[in-house]
Design a protein around this motif. Structure first.
Motif, short mmCIF file in Angstrom:
data_model
loop_
_atom_site.label_atom_id
_atom_site.label_comp_id
_atom_site.label_asym_id
_atom_site.label_seq_id
_atom_site.Cartn_x
_atom_site.Cartn_y
_atom_site.Cartn_z
N LYS A 243 0.83 -1.21 0.00
CA LYS A 243 0.00 0.00 0.00
C LYS A 243 0.87 1.26 0.00
N ALA A 244 1.90 1.25 0.84
CA ALA A 244 2.78 2.42 0.91
C ALA A 244 3.49 2.66 -0.41
N ALA A 245 3.90 1.57 -1.07
CA ALA A 245 4.56 1.70 -2.38
C ALA A 245 3.61 2.31 -3.40
N GLN A 246 2.38 1.82 -3.43
CA GLN A 246 1.40 2.36 -4.38
C GLN A 246 1.08 3.83 -4.09
N ASP A 247 1.01 4.16 -2.79
CA ASP A 247 0.74 5.56 -2.41
C ASP A 247 1.84 6.50 -2.90
N LYS A 248 3.06 5.97 -3.05
CA LYS A 248 4.19 6.77 -3.53
C LYS A 248 4.42 6.58 -5.04
N SER A 249 3.47 5.95 -5.70
CA SER A 249 3.55 5.68 -7.15
C SER A 249 4.74 4.81 -7.52
N ILE A 250 5.14 3.93 -6.60
CA ILE A 250 6.21 2.97 -6.86
C ILE A 250 5.57 1.74 -7.50
N LYS A 251 6.18 1.25 -8.55
CA LYS A 251 5.64 0.10 -9.26
C LYS A 251 5.73 -1.15 -8.40
N VAL A 252 4.64 -1.93 -8.33
CA VAL A 252 4.60 -3.20 -7.60
C VAL A 252 4.37 -4.32 -8.61
N VAL A 253 5.27 -5.30 -8.63
CA VAL A 253 5.22 -6.38 -9.60
C VAL A 253 5.05 -7.73 -8.90
N PRO A 254 3.96 -8.45 -9.14
CA PRO A 254 3.80 -9.78 -8.55
C PRO A 254 4.61 -10.81 -9.33
N VAL A 255 5.28 -11.69 -8.60
CA VAL A 255 5.97 -12.83 -9.22
C VAL A 255 5.27 -14.07 -8.69
N PRO A 256 4.26 -14.59 -9.40
CA PRO A 256 3.37 -15.61 -8.84
C PRO A 256 4.02 -16.98 -8.70
N GLY A 257 3.41 -17.75 -7.84
CA GLY A 257 3.89 -19.11 -7.59
C GLY A 257 2.92 -19.83 -6.68
N VAL A 258 3.45 -20.60 -5.76
CA VAL A 258 2.62 -21.46 -4.91
C VAL A 258 1.90 -20.66 -3.83
#
Length: 290
Positions: free
Chosen positions: A109-124
């Protein structure tokens, strides 16, 4: 350095990678996850000692910092500062996908609030792994996470969950699995199917579906089945068929549901039509849920 990280390095600020890790079987680690963890500047881990073994297995030498429930607020500020200054950060939990009953929400949430890109690396994730092999309907499900530890609170919550028409997925510990199934014996209709998925992807993986009564007998007969980490899946409640009630009763219920809560609508519909509150409540709940 991977092409993914290289491309992100062109940005003025860093990227936060949310990386899934194995829940038991190391072969479930994806090549992409290994690549990302090898090339970021920093890894935030729930337990650095536990995650250190994972990194050692995959020959990953990236620095580790702790990120858990007790330091989440202070560590979030530190990590956001690093991201704003161009560092690449990966977030991992002890096992599975971060944020699924694990820390991480505050950082994302804090990253998104600062417009920092969040990238999911999916798995188990244990929840989905269990659902895929449970033999219960999976088109709709409710993920509850961990049930309350105390008996009264757990029973109250289970009473509510047993009304849901979707499959309910819960996590449970070895310390409370027997008590939880005992609660289900007391609260659930004995025709309700329940699946216990234990130690998923590990050596003693066990997946068993039966009634609560039969599962309790199975658990108490073999203490070994009480060990490990558990996912508990509960078959959804059967929706009452609309044809069980006359059309005029359904019309009254729908009119009331448009303006009132399920409880209020079913109580008032009972007074108007003379039908039982419980029957009307179950039908109202099913109609409200879709």
């Amino acid at each position: 350095m991977s092409s993914e990280i290289k491309s992100q390095n062109k940005l003025a600020q860093g990227v936060l990678y949310v990386v899934a890790t194995p829940i038991g079987n190391m072969d479930d680690m994806t090549p992409r996850a290994v690549n990302v963890l090898q090339t970021v500047d920093l890894i935030a881990a729930e337990d650095t000692r536990h995650s250190g073994q994972l990194l050692k297995h995959f020959m990953i030498s990236t620095p580790l910092v702790s990120y858990h429930d007790h330091n989440e607020r202070a560590r979030t500020e530190q990590l956001i500062d690093k991201l704003l200054h161009g560092q690449q950060v990966a977030l991992i939990s002890d096992a599975g996908t971060p944020l699924v009953s694990d820390p991480g929400y505050q950082l994302v949430k804090a990253a998104q609030d600062k417009s920092i890109k969040v990238v999911p690396v999916p798995g188990v994730t244990a929840m989905i792994a269990a659902l895929s092999a449970a033999g219960l309907p999976s088109d709709r499900f409710w993920f509850e996470g961990f049930l309350p530890h105390k008996k009264q609170a757990r029973q109250q919550r289970l009473e509510e969950l047993l009304k849901y028409s979707a499959t309910v997925v819960c996590y449970e510990s070895c310390h409370r699995i027997v008590a939880c199934v005992e609660d289900l014996v007391a609260l659930a209709d004995n025709s309700r199917q329940i699946t216990i998925a234990r130690e998923l992807t590990k050596t003693f993986e066990t997946i068993k579906k039966d009634t609560a009564e039969e599962l309790l007998a199975w658990l108490t007969a073999d203490h070994n089945q009480q060990k490990g980490e558990f996912v508990l899946l509960i078959e959804g409640a059967t929706k009452p068929k609309p044809e069980e009630l006359p059309e005029d009763v359904l019309k009254v219920l729908d009119i009331l549901l448009a303006e009132l809560s399920v409880k209020q609508a079913s109580q008032l519909a009972s007074k108007i039509t003379g039908y039982k509150k419980k029957q009307l409540y179950e039908l109202a709940l099913a109609r409200k849920q879709g």
